[in-house]
Structures are given as C-alpha cells and as structure tokens.
Design a protein around this motif. Structure first.
Motif, short mmCIF file in Angstrom:
data_model
loop_
_atom_site.label_atom_id
_atom_site.label_comp_id
_atom_site.label_asym_id
_atom_site.label_seq_id
_atom_site.Cartn_x
_atom_site.Cartn_y
_atom_site.Cartn_z
N GLU A 18 -82.99 30.10 -12.46
CA GLU A 18 -83.77 29.07 -13.14
C GLU A 18 -84.10 29.16 -14.47
O GLU A 18 -84.76 30.32 -14.67
CB GLU A 18 -84.78 28.72 -12.19
N THR A 19 -83.43 28.64 -15.42
CA THR A 19 -83.62 29.03 -16.73
C THR A 19 -84.11 27.67 -17.67
O THR A 19 -83.79 26.61 -17.28
CB THR A 19 -82.30 29.67 -17.35
N THR A 41 -76.32 36.95 -21.51
CA THR A 41 -74.88 36.39 -21.58
C THR A 41 -73.98 37.43 -22.31
O THR A 41 -72.79 37.72 -21.68
CB THR A 41 -74.54 35.06 -22.47
N LYS A 42 -74.17 37.95 -23.13
CA LYS A 42 -73.51 39.28 -23.77
C LYS A 42 -73.39 40.33 -22.67
O LYS A 42 -72.42 40.96 -22.51
CB LYS A 42 -74.20 39.61 -24.99
N GLN A 71 -73.27 28.80 -17.74
CA GLN A 71 -74.59 29.16 -17.39
C GLN A 71 -75.52 28.99 -18.75
O GLN A 71 -76.38 28.47 -18.79
CB GLN A 71 -74.86 30.36 -16.66
N ALA A 72 -75.02 29.82 -19.69
CA ALA A 72 -75.59 29.80 -21.06
C ALA A 72 -75.71 28.75 -21.78
O ALA A 72 -76.68 28.30 -21.91
CB ALA A 72 -74.95 30.99 -21.76
N GLN A 73 -74.56 27.84 -21.80
CA GLN A 73 -74.32 26.88 -22.53
C GLN A 73 -75.45 25.61 -21.73
O GLN A 73 -76.10 24.75 -22.51
CB GLN A 73 -73.11 26.17 -22.42
N GLU A 74 -75.34 25.64 -20.54
CA GLU A 74 -76.21 24.55 -19.73
C GLU A 74 -77.61 25.00 -20.03
O GLU A 74 -78.52 24.19 -20.34
CB GLU A 74 -75.97 24.72 -18.34
N ALA A 75 -78.19 26.58 -20.14
CA ALA A 75 -79.56 26.72 -20.52
C ALA A 75 -79.87 26.26 -21.98
O ALA A 75 -81.00 25.70 -22.20
CB ALA A 75 -79.71 28.20 -20.24
#
Length: 252
Positions: free
Chosen positions: A135-136, A215-216, A224-228
């Motif tokens: 959850e982010t 992410t790195k 996931q990163a882009q959504e967050a």
C-alpha cells in the motif's frame, strides 16, 4: 497533560540520503510535522510550537539507547524499512520497552507504521506481510465512529508505504479505520496510545525518494512505481493527524 510536552522519538531507521540531509533523521521529520500541527491550533496559549514541544531523538538500533520514563511524557515509535515481526535483538528490545510503557499509566504512546505494528506485537497479536501486497502513496482510509471523532473527518487521506500489517485489533483496543489492503489502519486506547499504519510525517518529496529507491532496488516494478507516483502528490491529512496526536497528549 500540561505543556511543555516531552516527546521521545525512537528512531527505528535512518531516512534515505536526501531526506536525512534535509531533516537530520526521523526525529527531525517528526519535529517538523508536530510543529506544523501545533501551529494549526486556534488557541495559541494552549501549545507554543517552539517553546512547548521538547522533542528528543533516540538511536534504538545501533546504540539501543532508550529514555527513562520519568524524564518524558510521551514516546513516538517511528516507521522503518525493517520487519516488525523479526526475532532480532533491537526489535525484541523495542517490544519489551513498548510493553513497559503499556504497563504504566502516565507516559503515552504514538505508533507510526512500523511503530503501529510494534504496538500490535507488544499487545500479543500477529504482525506480518499482507496477502494484499504493498500500500503506497496517498490512500483513503475508512474511519470508524471513534476514528471520525478523533480525526474530525469522515475519511482519512494519508501517505502509505508498507506491506506488513497488524492482523487484527487487539482485545480491549478501539479500531480507528481500515482500507481495502489493510483492515487495521489505526488503534486507540484512551490516555494510553494512538497508532496509525500510514505516514502522516511523509510529504511528497520524502515519498518520491522512497519509491524511486525501492524501484531501483527491484522492490517495486515500473508499473507499481508509476501508479504510486501518480498519487503521491495528492492532498493528504498529515498535519491534521499530527494535531490529533497533540490533542491526545494534551487531554487530561
């Protein structure tokens, strides 16, 4: 309690470099939050943001340093990248110290994310990974009746950064809220403790640094990163939550 409030921040982790450079540890992050929250009080005589917040920082990981309860009014357990359920010396010592606070009646307790989970563990309920995953960023929390009363709103919007959860609300403890990915978003016991699973102390910059770092490292996929990142700048109630914490500490 009457001001000044002597709050011991137990630093359960070190921020990433940009955040650490800006705030000098999580003690600095929480000092910024609580001072901003104190400034929202309409009654300036009730709590002076500069004179009435005596915030100390404690390195409980590498040094295992803890305050004496007679020297403080409240303990704040910070978040952490580490697991709240692991059987390791510094975490076990933290659980024991938390239990000592819960066993007495004067010093109050605030738990944030990892700290929220440590309180759950100290009270004997299971903590561990959620089968719902991470959850982010800014998420919506549905509040209970007591949650609405304490936070002064129908829903809470708060920065999140976790995959571990408290599995159930401990017996005799009031649930404050829930979300689709986390059933126990906050816990409350009058004049004893208040906890939240989210991060009221995080702002957009802090959260972005964490998302990019994870992410790195391969913890988050690009999707996931882009959504967050698409939600990380949304309006949230961090300062208001900090004010709720201070009201909780000030009430007789």
């Amino acid at each position: 309690m009457r001001p000044p409030l002597r709050i011991a921040v137990l630093e359960c982790d070190t921020p990433l470099p940009e955040t650490d450079s800006r705030y000098h540890g999580y003690g600095g992050v929480f000092t910024a939050l609580l001072k901003s929250s104190a400034k929202t009080f309409n009654d300036g005589d009730r709590l002076d943001p500069e004179a009435d917040l005596h915030i100390s920082r404690w390195d409980i990981m590498s040094r295992m340093e803890y305050p004496k309860l007679e020297d403080i009014d409240a303990v704040l357990l910070s978040g952490s990248r580490y697991n709240s359920y692991e059987d390791v010396p510094w975490t076990n010592r933290l659980v024991e110290f938390t239990q000592s606070i819960l066993a007495q009646g004067r010093v109050r307790l605030l738990g944030i994310c990892f700290g929220h989970q440590i309180v759950g563990r100290a009270l004997g309920v299971k903590v561990g990974p959620s089968d719902q995953g991470w959850e982010t960023a800014v998420c919506e929390v549905d509040l209970t009746v007591k949650g609405k009363e304490l936070f002064g709103r129908d829903k809470l919007h708060i920065q999140q950064m976790h995959q571990d959860i408290v599995s159930e609300c401990p017996s005799g403890v009031t649930l404050l809220g829930s979300s689709p990915r986390c059933a126990v978003q906050g816990m409350y016991s009058p004049r004893r403790f208040i906890t939240v699973q989210g991060h009221p102390e995080f702002n957009e910059e802090i959260e972005i640094e964490i998302i990019k770092n994870r992410t790195k490292a391969g913890v988050f996929s690009e999707d996931q990163a882009q959504e967050a990142l698409s939600r990380v700048g949304n309006e949230h109630d961090g300062v208001s939550i900090g004010a709720t914490f201070l009201n909780f500490l000030l009430e007789d």
